[in-house]
Write a protein that holds these residues in place. Structure first.
Motif, PDB file in Angstrom:
ATOM      1  N   SER A  12      -5.393  16.469 -15.658  1.00 23.31           N
ATOM      2  CA  SER A  12      -6.042  17.291 -14.644  1.00 23.31           C
ATOM      3  C   SER A  12      -5.380  17.250 -13.272  1.00 23.31           C
ATOM      4  CB  SER A  12      -7.501  16.867 -14.501  1.00 23.31           C
ATOM      5  OG  SER A  12      -7.563  15.475 -14.250  1.00 23.31           O
ATOM      6  N   ARG A  13      -4.675  16.161 -12.972  1.00 24.08           N
ATOM      7  CA  ARG A  13      -4.130  16.048 -11.625  1.00 24.08           C
ATOM      8  C   ARG A  13      -2.852  16.845 -11.427  1.00 24.08           C
ATOM      9  NH1 ARG A  13      -5.102   9.716  -9.834  1.00 24.08           N
ATOM     10  NH2 ARG A  13      -7.269   9.662 -10.505  1.00 24.08           N
ATOM     11  N   VAL A  14      -2.701  17.347 -10.208  1.00 24.87           N
ATOM     12  CA  VAL A  14      -1.442  17.954  -9.764  1.00 24.87           C
ATOM     13  C   VAL A  14      -1.024  17.161  -8.526  1.00 24.87           C
ATOM     14  CG1 VAL A  14      -1.890  20.252 -10.723  1.00 24.87           C
ATOM     15  CG2 VAL A  14      -2.696  19.691  -8.419  1.00 24.87           C
ATOM     16  N   MET A  15       0.190  17.371  -8.028  1.00 19.72           N
ATOM     17  CA  MET A  15       0.678  16.594  -6.883  1.00 19.72           C
ATOM     18  C   MET A  15      -0.345  16.544  -5.741  1.00 19.72           C
ATOM     19  SD  MET A  15       3.318  14.702  -7.090  1.00 19.72           S
ATOM     20  CE  MET A  15       4.814  14.814  -8.041  1.00 19.72           C
ATOM     21  N   LYS A  16      -0.964  17.691  -5.486  1.00 17.28           N
ATOM     22  CA  LYS A  16      -1.912  17.796  -4.371  1.00 17.28           C
ATOM     23  C   LYS A  16      -3.143  16.911  -4.540  1.00 17.28           C
ATOM     24  CE  LYS A  16      -3.192  21.785  -1.556  1.00 17.28           C
ATOM     25  NZ  LYS A  16      -2.388  22.998  -1.369  1.00 17.28           N
ATOM     26  N   THR A  17      -3.545  16.687  -5.791  1.00 21.18           N
ATOM     27  CA  THR A  17      -4.771  15.926  -6.054  1.00 21.18           C
ATOM     28  C   THR A  17      -4.478  14.534  -6.623  1.00 21.18           C
ATOM     29  OG1 THR A  17      -4.921  16.946  -8.247  1.00 21.18           O
ATOM     30  CG2 THR A  17      -6.162  17.996  -6.472  1.00 21.18           C
ATOM     31  N   ASP A  18      -3.211  14.147  -6.610  1.00 19.68           N
ATOM     32  CA  ASP A  18      -2.826  12.857  -7.197  1.00 19.68           C
ATOM     33  C   ASP A  18      -3.027  11.733  -6.180  1.00 19.68           C
ATOM     34  OD1 ASP A  18      -1.788  10.815  -8.699  1.00 19.68           O
ATOM     35  OD2 ASP A  18       0.304  11.417  -8.408  1.00 19.68           O
ATOM     36  N   SER A  19      -4.285  11.378  -5.962  1.00 17.63           N
ATOM     37  CA  SER A  19      -4.602  10.383  -4.924  1.00 17.63           C
ATOM     38  C   SER A  19      -4.060   8.992  -5.259  1.00 17.63           C
ATOM     39  CB  SER A  19      -6.106  10.337  -4.685  1.00 17.63           C
ATOM     40  OG  SER A  19      -6.782  10.169  -5.912  1.00 17.63           O
ATOM     41  N   SER A  20      -4.051   8.630  -6.543  1.00 18.73           N
ATOM     42  CA  SER A  20      -3.525   7.305  -6.906  1.00 18.73           C
ATOM     43  C   SER A  20      -2.013   7.249  -6.725  1.00 18.73           C
ATOM     44  CB  SER A  20      -3.917   6.940  -8.333  1.00 18.73           C
ATOM     45  OG  SER A  20      -5.318   6.743  -8.395  1.00 18.73           O
ATOM     46  N   GLY A  21      -1.338   8.324  -7.107  1.00 15.02           N
ATOM     47  CA  GLY A  21       0.112   8.400  -6.885  1.00 15.02           C
ATOM     48  C   GLY A  21       0.429   8.328  -5.395  1.00 15.02           C
ATOM     49  N   ASP A  22      -0.387   9.013  -4.589  1.00 16.95           N
ATOM     50  CA  ASP A  22      -0.211   8.979  -3.127  1.00 16.95           C
ATOM     51  C   ASP A  22      -0.356   7.559  -2.607  1.00 16.95           C
ATOM     52  OD1 ASP A  22       0.136  11.729  -2.976  1.00 16.95           O
ATOM     53  OD2 ASP A  22      -1.938  12.139  -2.382  1.00 16.95           O
ATOM     54  N   LEU A  23      -1.393   6.875  -3.088  1.00 16.62           N
ATOM     55  CA  LEU A  23      -1.668   5.510  -2.630  1.00 16.62           C
ATOM     56  C   LEU A  23      -0.524   4.563  -3.007  1.00 16.62           C
ATOM     57  CD1 LEU A  23      -3.787   3.478  -1.403  1.00 16.62           C
ATOM     58  CD2 LEU A  23      -4.425   3.011  -3.762  1.00 16.62           C
ATOM     59  N   ILE A  24      -0.050   4.659  -4.242  1.00 16.63           N
ATOM     60  CA  ILE A  24       1.068   3.814  -4.686  1.00 16.63           C
ATOM     61  C   ILE A  24       2.286   4.084  -3.805  1.00 16.63           C
ATOM     62  CG2 ILE A  24       2.686   3.315  -6.570  1.00 16.63           C
ATOM     63  CD1 ILE A  24       0.350   4.092  -8.513  1.00 16.63           C
ATOM     64  N   ALA A  25       2.584   5.356  -3.588  1.00 16.31           N
ATOM     65  CA  ALA A  25       3.741   5.734  -2.763  1.00 16.31           C
ATOM     66  C   ALA A  25       3.603   5.150  -1.357  1.00 16.31           C
ATOM     67  CB  ALA A  25       3.876   7.253  -2.709  1.00 16.31           C
ATOM     68  N   GLN A  26       2.408   5.239  -0.809  1.00 21.45           N
ATOM     69  CA  GLN A  26       2.156   4.730   0.543  1.00 21.45           C
ATOM     70  C   GLN A  26       2.347   3.215   0.601  1.00 21.45           C
ATOM     71  OE1 GLN A  26      -1.864   5.487   2.004  1.00 21.45           O
ATOM     72  NE2 GLN A  26      -1.634   3.771   3.419  1.00 21.45           N
ATOM     73  N   LEU A  27       1.769   2.497  -0.364  1.00 21.52           N
ATOM     74  CA  LEU A  27       1.851   1.031  -0.344  1.00 21.52           C
ATOM     75  C   LEU A  27       3.276   0.527  -0.558  1.00 21.52           C
ATOM     76  CD1 LEU A  27      -1.440   0.110  -2.276  1.00 21.52           C
ATOM     77  CD2 LEU A  27      -1.022  -0.135   0.175  1.00 21.52           C
ATOM     78  N   VAL A  28       4.021   1.152  -1.456  1.00 24.02           N
ATOM     79  CA  VAL A  28       5.395   0.673  -1.669  1.00 24.02           C
ATOM     80  C   VAL A  28       6.283   1.025  -0.474  1.00 24.02           C
ATOM     81  CG1 VAL A  28       5.223   0.658  -4.197  1.00 24.02           C
ATOM     82  CG2 VAL A  28       6.260   2.618  -3.069  1.00 24.02           C
ATOM     83  N   THR A  29       6.020   2.167   0.154  1.00 26.17           N
ATOM     84  CA  THR A  29       6.796   2.570   1.330  1.00 26.17           C
ATOM     85  C   THR A  29       6.526   1.605   2.493  1.00 26.17           C
ATOM     86  OG1 THR A  29       6.693   4.877   0.614  1.00 26.17           O
ATOM     87  CG2 THR A  29       7.342   4.501   2.883  1.00 26.17           C
ATOM     88  N   GLU A  30       5.257   1.246   2.669  1.00 22.67           N
ATOM     89  CA  GLU A  30       4.894   0.280   3.721  1.00 22.67           C
ATOM     90  C   GLU A  30       5.563  -1.066   3.477  1.00 22.67           C
ATOM     91  OE1 GLU A  30       0.606   0.155   3.727  1.00 22.67           O
ATOM     92  OE2 GLU A  30       0.448   2.129   4.682  1.00 22.67           O
ATOM     93  N   GLU A  31       5.824  -1.384   2.212  1.00 25.71           N
ATOM     94  CA  GLU A  31       6.475  -2.643   1.849  1.00 25.71           C
ATOM     95  C   GLU A  31       7.992  -2.547   2.092  1.00 25.71           C
ATOM     96  OE1 GLU A  31       7.344  -6.402   0.098  1.00 25.71           O
ATOM     97  OE2 GLU A  31       5.608  -5.627   1.151  1.00 25.71           O
ATOM     98  N   GLY A  32       8.487  -1.349   2.428  1.00 25.26           N
ATOM     99  CA  GLY A  32       9.909  -1.178   2.695  1.00 25.26           C
ATOM    100  C   GLY A  32      10.715  -0.746   1.477  1.00 25.26           C
ATOM    101  N   LEU A  33      10.016  -0.325   0.422  1.00 27.98           N
ATOM    102  CA  LEU A  33      10.705   0.175  -0.776  1.00 27.98           C
ATOM    103  C   LEU A  33      10.796   1.689  -0.684  1.00 27.98           C
ATOM    104  CD1 LEU A  33       8.787  -1.981  -3.429  1.00 27.98           C
ATOM    105  CD2 LEU A  33      10.686  -2.628  -1.958  1.00 27.98           C
TER     106      LEU A  33
END
Length: 165
Positions: A12-33
Motif C-alpha cells: 500500500s505504501r508509496v514514497m510519499k506515505t512511506d513513514s517508516s522508510g522516512d524515519l530510517i533515512a532520517q536516523l541513519v543520516t543523523e548518524e552520518g551515514l
C-alpha cells in the motif's frame, strides 16, 4: 562514507506515505551515514528477492528492510530474504523481541525481525513496518553496534578473497 540502502516492503505504501522508510533515512543520516538507495516493493517473495539482489549488487555497506516481518499470510519478507543471507545474527532478533516485549507486550512474539550478512558480507537488517519498531531497532541496536559488525564482516570479506586465490 558508509552507504545504506533502504527497502520498504508494502502493498500500500508509496514514497510519499512511506513513514517508516522516512524515519530510517532520517536516523541513519543523523548518524552520518549516506542513504545510497531507497525502493518500495510489493509483498511478494520474488519481487522482494529481485529488489534486494539489485541493492546487493550496488554494494551498499548496510541494507535495511522495513515491513513484512509479522506472521500474517502477506508477511513474506523473512521467507524471501533468509535464503539470501549466508550468516544470521540471532542475537539481534532475540534482543529486538525483548525490547519490543517491554514496549508492546506479547504481540512482540509475532515479530520475525532479523539481521545477518548476505553473500557479499553486507550487513542486512529486516525490521517491522511500524515506525516505533524501526526507531527502537535503530536507536537501541543498529546504531550502537553496526561499526563493530561491519569491522567483523570486512575481515570475513578479506578472508573470502584470500581463499579464492
Amino acid at each position: 562514507m558508509i552507504n545504506v540502502a533502504i527497502l520498504t516492503v508494502s502493498d500500500s505504501r508509496v514514497m510519499k506515505t512511506d513513514s517508516s522508510g522516512d524515519l530510517i533515512a532520517q536516523l541513519v543520516t543523523e548518524e552520518g551515514l549516506r542513504v545510497s538507495d531507497r525502493e518500495i516493493v510489493k509483498d511478494d517473495i520474488v519481487d522482494i528477492q529481485a529488489a534486494y539482489l539489485q541493492m546487493e549488487q550496488a554494494a551498499p555497506d548496510i541494507i535495511i528492510t522495513t515491513g513484512g516481518t509479522g506472521v500474517a499470510k502477506r508477511d513474506v519478507t523473512i521467507q524471501a530474504l533468509t535464503p539470501l543471507l549466508r550468516k544470521t545474527i540471532p542475537g539481534f532478533g532475540e534482543m529486538f523481541r525483548q525490547l519490543s516485549f517491554d514496549e508492546i507486550g506479547t504481540r512482540a512474539l509475532a515479530s520475525q525481525a532479523l539481521a545477518g550478512f548476505n553473500q557479499r558480507w553486507q550487513l542486512t537488517y529486516c525490521l517491522p513496518g511500524s515506525q516505533n519498531a524501526c526507531q527502537t531497532a535503530l536507536q537501541r541496536l543498529i546504531i550502537p553496534e553496526y561499526q563493530h559488525l561491519l569491522f567483523e564482516s570486512s575481515n570475513q570479506r578479506k578472508d573470502d578473497h584470500h581463499h579464492a586465490h
